[in-house]
Design a protein around this motif. Structure first.
Motif, mmCIF file in Angstrom:
data_model
loop_
_atom_site.group_PDB
_atom_site.id
_atom_site.type_symbol
_atom_site.label_atom_id
_atom_site.label_comp_id
_atom_site.label_asym_id
_atom_site.label_seq_id
_atom_site.Cartn_x
_atom_site.Cartn_y
_atom_site.Cartn_z
ATOM 1 N N THR A 826 0.836 -1.194 0.000
ATOM 2 C CA THR A 826 0.000 0.000 0.000
ATOM 3 C C THR A 826 0.870 1.243 0.000
ATOM 4 O O THR A 826 1.825 1.347 0.776
ATOM 5 C CB THR A 826 -0.932 0.024 1.226
ATOM 6 O OG1 THR A 826 -1.713 -1.170 1.248
ATOM 7 C CG2 THR A 826 -1.863 1.228 1.178
ATOM 8 N N VAL A 827 0.534 2.167 -0.903
ATOM 9 C CA VAL A 827 1.109 3.510 -0.900
ATOM 10 C C VAL A 827 -0.050 4.482 -1.057
ATOM 11 O O VAL A 827 -0.732 4.468 -2.094
ATOM 12 C CB VAL A 827 2.134 3.705 -2.033
ATOM 13 C CG1 VAL A 827 2.632 5.153 -2.045
ATOM 14 C CG2 VAL A 827 3.304 2.748 -1.883
ATOM 15 N N THR A 831 -3.550 0.071 -3.334
ATOM 16 C CA THR A 831 -3.158 -1.192 -2.697
ATOM 17 C C THR A 831 -3.064 -2.288 -3.744
ATOM 18 O O THR A 831 -3.895 -2.369 -4.650
ATOM 19 C CB THR A 831 -4.169 -1.591 -1.610
ATOM 20 O OG1 THR A 831 -4.203 -0.576 -0.600
ATOM 21 C CG2 THR A 831 -3.770 -2.919 -0.963
ATOM 22 N N GLU A 859 5.954 10.174 1.897
ATOM 23 C CA GLU A 859 5.178 8.949 1.731
ATOM 24 C C GLU A 859 6.011 7.725 2.096
ATOM 25 O O GLU A 859 7.236 7.790 2.173
ATOM 26 C CB GLU A 859 4.668 8.832 0.288
ATOM 27 C CG GLU A 859 3.673 9.912 -0.093
ATOM 28 C CD GLU A 859 3.059 9.680 -1.454
ATOM 29 O OE1 GLU A 859 2.240 8.746 -1.575
ATOM 30 O OE2 GLU A 859 3.406 10.427 -2.392
ATOM 31 N N SER A 860 5.324 6.602 2.294
ATOM 32 C CA SER A 860 6.007 5.368 2.666
ATOM 33 C C SER A 860 5.276 4.185 2.047
ATOM 34 O O SER A 860 4.095 4.259 1.708
ATOM 35 C CB SER A 860 6.077 5.210 4.192
ATOM 36 O OG SER A 860 4.765 5.137 4.743
ATOM 37 N N GLU A 862 3.790 0.617 2.707
ATOM 38 C CA GLU A 862 3.291 -0.183 3.816
ATOM 39 C C GLU A 862 3.065 -1.613 3.325
ATOM 40 O O GLU A 862 2.313 -1.836 2.380
ATOM 41 C CB GLU A 862 1.988 0.397 4.376
ATOM 42 C CG GLU A 862 2.092 1.850 4.826
ATOM 43 C CD GLU A 862 3.021 2.027 6.015
ATOM 44 O OE1 GLU A 862 3.194 1.050 6.787
ATOM 45 O OE2 GLU A 862 3.590 3.123 6.171
ATOM 46 N N LEU A 863 3.730 -2.560 3.979
ATOM 47 C CA LEU A 863 3.616 -3.976 3.613
ATOM 48 C C LEU A 863 2.959 -4.735 4.761
ATOM 49 O O LEU A 863 3.378 -4.623 5.915
ATOM 50 C CB LEU A 863 5.007 -4.557 3.319
ATOM 51 C CG LEU A 863 5.108 -6.076 3.213
ATOM 52 C CD1 LEU A 863 4.343 -6.587 2.001
ATOM 53 C CD2 LEU A 863 6.553 -6.521 3.156
ATOM 54 N N GLN A 864 1.930 -5.505 4.419
ATOM 55 C CA GLN A 864 1.262 -6.370 5.388
ATOM 56 C C GLN A 864 1.307 -7.799 4.865
ATOM 57 O O GLN A 864 0.914 -8.063 3.733
ATOM 58 C CB GLN A 864 -0.199 -5.938 5.578
ATOM 59 C CG GLN A 864 -0.396 -4.650 6.357
ATOM 60 C CD GLN A 864 -0.414 -4.882 7.863
ATOM 61 O OE1 GLN A 864 -0.553 -6.011 8.314
ATOM 62 N NE2 GLN A 864 -0.260 -3.820 8.622
ATOM 63 N N SER A 875 4.329 -7.082 9.482
ATOM 64 C CA SER A 875 4.179 -5.870 8.673
ATOM 65 C C SER A 875 5.527 -5.182 8.552
ATOM 66 O O SER A 875 6.488 -5.495 9.261
ATOM 67 C CB SER A 875 3.144 -4.920 9.291
ATOM 68 O OG SER A 875 3.556 -4.502 10.582
ATOM 69 N N SER A 877 7.041 -1.078 7.335
ATOM 70 C CA SER A 877 6.848 0.280 6.833
ATOM 71 C C SER A 877 8.192 0.792 6.327
ATOM 72 O O SER A 877 9.164 0.883 7.083
ATOM 73 C CB SER A 877 6.307 1.194 7.935
ATOM 74 O OG SER A 877 6.115 2.514 7.430
ATOM 75 N N SER A 898 7.839 -6.537 11.381
ATOM 76 C CA SER A 898 7.715 -5.899 12.688
ATOM 77 C C SER A 898 7.339 -6.885 13.775
ATOM 78 O O SER A 898 7.563 -6.627 14.959
ATOM 79 C CB SER A 898 6.662 -4.787 12.621
ATOM 80 O OG SER A 898 5.404 -5.344 12.255
#
Length: 1104
Positions: A826-827, A831, A859-860, A862-864, A875, A877, A898
């Protein structure tokens, strides 16, 4: 040919005179003299027959003219006649070719003995038994037996079709109740066996025969459906192929052979001559299609892995194993590359030679795979892997055909064939193979994987597979063969009707279906199904028994494949109880698993990661293998060559002219205008502009951005509509070839709208290619802020490409069971979700995604990582600011999740989008003071401005911290503005970036906003204001405002900028915090420079 005893010796063909003479075998009537009484005149009946023949010929030609007459009578154009004539000529040509082929084949078979004798300079007699062709033995004795049996076989076929097939066809469909066979004749030309080759069987109880059969027959089979007056049939057929016959098991009792298995090793060639209604199948295009469909039906019945089993003794043991034996092994085919291919693409009518767009077809029996297309390349790199099951060694061949992809018909570039026995002998075969029928070579790596009947080496295989990057599918660790025998006591349908059961077997996303057994709740299928398994420890076999309509489920079964790992010889042979079915409903199946293993003694493997001997895809050493010892853990990803090659297309919808009016009032008496808007479609995405009310020359001025690839043939579809309350009216359409824009980089055109009387649309298209350097990022951000339109979203400054390869050591479900993980990237509000990998803690995704980035510093990514039905597994970031300081703006490594357990291997790379056709240059001012050329506001020092290559615009957008180098703000604070005239759009643009050091009058900080007014007009039409920020003395706005007016009028205006705050919650009064008034005639509106201005009281003017 044998001679009768009374026949004298005939001369050899070499001794016969060249002049023709009366043959001795001519009937006596041929030598009889004519009757003198006839006078040489033809008899009466003969004259009548000649006259009848003339009339018949005349009638046939008259019939040809009937369609022309009917076409004229009905009033059809001559085009229909020409089309019908072309269709007839094409049919006639195909028909003649088939008949000519049949005649030639029959003559060859009839005269084969004479031709062979002539070739060998032998007398005209049969070849002796000791004469044989190399590798293949003649079997004329067998042909004589077949010729004698042939008429009786025809009687059996006639009985079979009339008594068995015809009733089955009539019962299958109510429209075919009058179906019947009117003629069944196998003809006088029997099937011939050209040669026989005997192989040594793998076991002593087995005999292998290869029969090279050729059937060029005058078979005639006619069918009729009397209800519809429909007749069809076959008249003549050719069939050529190699039929393998296996005699097994050999037993110590009569008839010595327990069963006979027959199948074609490769697809035979087929040619059919149709009659009746099926004559239509000889029309060009349908001819090859019909033969292919029939050949597919034959392949599904008699081509490996399918076979016909004929038991010769009752109660034969292990019939299922004979009908569908286990494969001999698995060949893993690595299609790596090709080189030196021929160029097939031509341009300018062949004057300019291009390249080719090659792809490869890999085939083994009925197993066929197609690689991806590599555009414009004579030395393509595919790097794809396929796995095929090998059933017969020797005999089966690996075939690779290379084609050039074209819009109409693909061009042939060459083929290679290789017997699988060579792969079995070598273990691993890595070589360049020349292409026959073309030029060039293809690079293959072939690995023979043996089948193990125990799970001892499964962990070793799984460990290696986790480190292998295989496309398009991950490597397999085992195979599963399911023998579906029969069912028992299946539930009945409504009304106590017998079901028509069929079975669906599924493992993950692979589903296979059995045939349907009609009107039986105790069906017998006797079918085999084969599956490749990636992880047999976690996968499951799902079995669904359904009625043939698929609407009614008769029972289900889920079987964890881990049960097979503990079974003897990895085999389960038993009844299985069905769930959601009757109390006694069950299936009898035999499940056999085999582990895929490559003997490590045949292959050299790397032992130290990164050593010179380490395995590399680009290394062409023939001593590489792939399936056993644990590989080193990869340090970097291995994306394909297409990763990171995307572009961004910026679409600027400017205006339209002369649109048609669609609005009507008073029942159409009063003509209005239109409320136009634009719809864009490209690369699977749709965009829509805002609606301009009542305007036939609207101006939208909107910008859209979409990520595109270089795939040829893409088009941008544009449609213009009139917005209405019910259905929007069509105002025209046009298309733009994406290839033109991608090649030129920029397109600015007026496009004529199609399918409407009038109208044209003004578009500006620009290709933005990502650049792996951050040196121009600040300039890009400044340019984007200047060309940003009021109606469009914020423009992208960069493109982020992410390749998600794999994960390792993910947490287990309930501590013991592996999850079924997937990942989401997700950015912002975009997604991407990967596929789900079933039950593994080390998934391999091999997926990529791209994102448009507007503010790379903030911006970053985001990985889940989540499990299907189990929730979050971890996750990550990743701030994009880390990419900005990385080499080539790229990070390619393992990242720890994480959760503390689990890692992911991914590649994230950023590309800056630099516009070359924005119509504006980004400017930044610097000064010489303490070598601080990157300080934030150099222009405040009053030094002479100059252009730099990297403007500090991004720093001006972020939260500011006072620096000792910055001049002190005024007593009321400062406001930062960019004022610029956009000449192409004829607009005055102002960007309010923010304020700092505002005055605080009360106990709490103010809630500031900025109001702009274009003097001398004080009406609402020229007034603009920003959003309100809560409780801050240093608000950030970054908002853009526009006024449409000519440049000369803008130079006569003044821009009044006021910073205000709400006095209180209950009051409508606004507190003035400060203002500044800018005389636009004194500002260089062509520069677009961001400056800080001191705020003053209402009576004073501001200064910069």
């Amino acid at each position: 040919m044998e001679r009768s005893p009374g026949e004298g010796p005939r001369p050899s063909p070499l001794d016969q005179p060249s002049a023709p003479s009366d043959p001795t075998d001519q009937p006596p009537a041929a030598h009889a003299k004519p009757d003198p009484g006839s006078g040489g005149q033809p008899a009466g009946p003969g004259a009548a027959g000649e006259a009848l023949a003339v009339l018949t010929s005349f009638g046939r030609r008259l019939l040809v003219l009937i369609p022309v007459y009917l076409a004229g009578a009905v009033g059809l154009s001559v085009g229909f006649v020409l089309f019908g004539l072309a269709l007839y000529l094409g049919w006639r040509r195909v028909r003649d070719e088939k008949e000519r082929s049949l005649r030639a084949a029959r003559q060859l078979l009839d005269d084969e003995e004479q031709l062979t004798a002539k070739t060998l300079y032998m007398s005209h007699r049969e070849l002796p038994a000791w004469v044989s062709f190399p590798d293949v033995e003649k079997a004329e004795w067998l042909n004589k037996i077949v010729a004698q049996v042939w008429p009786f076989l025809g009687q059996y076929m006639e009985k079979l079709l009339a008594e068995t097939v015809a009733p089955a066809v009539r019962g299958s469909n109510p429209h075919l109740q009058t179906f019947t066979f009117t003629r069944v004749e196998l003809g006088e030309k029997p099937l011939r066996i050209i040669g026989v080759k005997v192989h040594r069987g793998r076991r002593k109880e087995q005999i292998l025969l290869d029969l090279n059969i050729s059937y060029v027959g005058d078979v005639q089979i006619d069918v009729e459906v009397k209800k519809y007056f429909c007749k069809a049939g076959i008249k003549g057929m050719q069939l050529h192929g190699v039929l393998r016959v296996i005699l097994e098991p050999l037993i110590g009792d009569l008839p010595i052979v327990g069963a006979v298995s027959m199948f074609f090793i490769r697809r035979p060639t087929l040619d059919i001559n149709w009659t009746g209604m099926t004559n239509l199948l000889d029309i060009p295009g349908l001819s090859s299609l019909s033969d292919t469909m029939i050949m597919d039906s034959i392949a599904a019945f008699l081509v490996l892995p399918n076979r016909l089993l004929v038991p010769l003794v009752p109660d034969l043991q292990d019939v299922a194993q004979l009908r569908s034996p286990l494969p001999r092994g698995i060949i893993r085919i690595h299609l790596l590359a090709a080189r030196g291919l021929s160029s097939k693409d031509k341009y300018v009518k062949g004057l300019i030679e291009g390249k080719s767009d090659p792809y490869a077809l890999v085939r083994l029996g009925t197993q066929t795979f197609c690689s991806r297309v590599i555009d414009e390349e004579l030395n393509p790199q595919w790097r794809e892997t396929y796995e095929v099951m090998v059933h017969e060694v020797p005999g089966q061949e690996i075939e690779v055909e290379v084609f050039d992809k074209d819009p109409d018909k693909d061009d042939f570039l060459g083929r290679m064939k290789l017997d699988v026995g060579k792969v079995l002998q070598a273990g691993v075969l890595d070589d360049w193979f020349p292409l026959q029928g073309g030029q060039g070579q293809v690079h293959l790596r072939l690995e023979w994987l043996s089948l193990l009947s125990d799970a001892e080496k499964l962990e070793q295989v799984l460990q290696w597979n986790r480190g292998v990057s295989s496309r398009p599918e991950p490597p397999s660790a085992a195979i599963l063969v399911v023998y579906l025998d029969r069912g028992q006591d299946l539930p009945l349908k409504k009304g106590n009707k017998e079901p028509n059961p069929m079975v669906q077997l599924s493992i993950q996303d692979v589903t296979q279906e059995s045939k349907a057994v009609y009107s039986s709740n105790c069906p017998v299928w006797e079918e085999a199904f084969r599956f490749f398994l990636q992880d047999p420890q976690s996968q499951e076999l799902d079995v669904q028994v359904k009625d043939d309509s698929r609407a009614l489920t008769l029972g289900a079964l889920t079987l964890p494949l881990a049960r097979l790992l503990t079974a003897p010889e990895l085999t389960l042979d038993q009844w299985f109880q069905l769930s959601s079915s009757g109390p006694n409903s069950r299936l009898y199946m035999k499940l056999v698993m085999r582990i895929l293993y490559l003997d490590s003694s045949e292959v050299s493997f790397p032992t130290v990661p990164g050593s010179p001997d380490a395995w590399d895809e680009d290394n062409e050493s023939p001593q590489r293998g792939s399936s056993v010892d644990a590989p080193p853990r990869p340090c970097h990803t291995t994306p394909d060559s297409q990763f990171g090659t995307e572009h961004v297309l910026r679409i600027h919808v400017l205006e339209a002219q002369d649109l048609i009016a669609k609005d009507r009032f008073l029942g159409g008496l009063v003509k209005g205008k239109s409320d136009p808007y634009v719809k864009l479609k490209l690369a699977g995405r749709s965009f829509r502009s805002h609606v301009v009310r009542e305007d036939l020359n609207p101006r939208w001025n909107e910008v859209f951005e979409v990520i595109v690839t270089s795939i040829p043939g893409q088009e941008l579809d544009i449609e213009v509509f009139d917005k209405d309350l019910d259905k929007d009216d069509f105002l025209g359409r046009c298309r733009v070839s994406l290839t033109t824009v991608l090649n030129s980089g920029f397109l600015d055109e007026w496009l004529t709208l199609e399918d409407v009387p009038s109208g044209r649309l003004h578009l500006r298209l620009e290709r933005l290619t990502p650049r792996p350097t951050a040196a121009e990022l600040e300039e890009v951000l400044q340019v984007n802020s200047l060309i940003q339109t009021q109606k469009s979203a914020e423009l992208a400054a960069a493109l982020l490409s992410v390749y998600m390869e794999r994960a390792e050591d993910l947490p287990l479900r309930k501590g013991t069971k592996p999850p079924s993980p997937y990942a989401t990237l997700t950015v912002g509000d975009t997604t991407h979700k990967t596929k789900t990998i079933s039950q593994t803690s080390a998934p391999v995704w091999d997926e990529s995604a791209s994102f448009l980035i507007r503010k790379p510093h903030t911006e970053s990514l985001e990985l889940q990582v989540r499990g299907e039905g189990t929730g979050a597994l971890g996750s990550l970031s990743l701030p994009l600011s880390e990419l900005l300081v990385a080499d080539q703006l790229c990070l390619d490594r393992w990242f720890t999740l994480s959760s503390g357990q689990g890692q992911v291997l991914l590649r994230a790379q950023l590309g800056i989008l630099v516009s070359q056709h924005s119509g504006v240059e980004a400017h930044s001012h610097s000064y010489s003071h303490s070598s601080s050329s990157l300080s934030e506001e150099p222009e405040l020092w009053g030094g002479p401005p100059h252009i730099t290559s990297s403007a500090p615009e991004l720093r001006q957008r972020l939260t500011h911290v006072d620096s000792p180098l910055e001049p002190p703000a005024g007593p009321l604070g400062q406001v930062k503005l960019t004022v610029w005239y956009y000449s192409e759009e004829r607009k005055l643009v102002s960007i309010v970036h923010g304020c700092r050091a505002l005055r605080q009058n009360g106990r709490d900080p103010p809630d500031p906003y900025v109001s702009l007014l274009l003097l001398p007009d004080k009406n609402r039409g020229t007034k603009r204001k920003t959003s309100q920020k809560k409780r801050t003395l240093n608000p950030e706005f970054n908002e853009r405002f526009e006024w449409e007016l000519p440049l000369d009028e803008a130079l006569r205006r003044k821009l009044d900028v006021s910073v205000k705050s709400n006095s209180s919650f209950m009051s409508r009064e606004r507190e003035l915090l400060g203002k500044v008034q800018l005389d636009l005639a004194e500002i260089d509106l062509s520069q677009g420079v961001a400056q800080w201005y001191d705020l003053m009281d209402d009576k004073d003017k501001g200064s910069s």
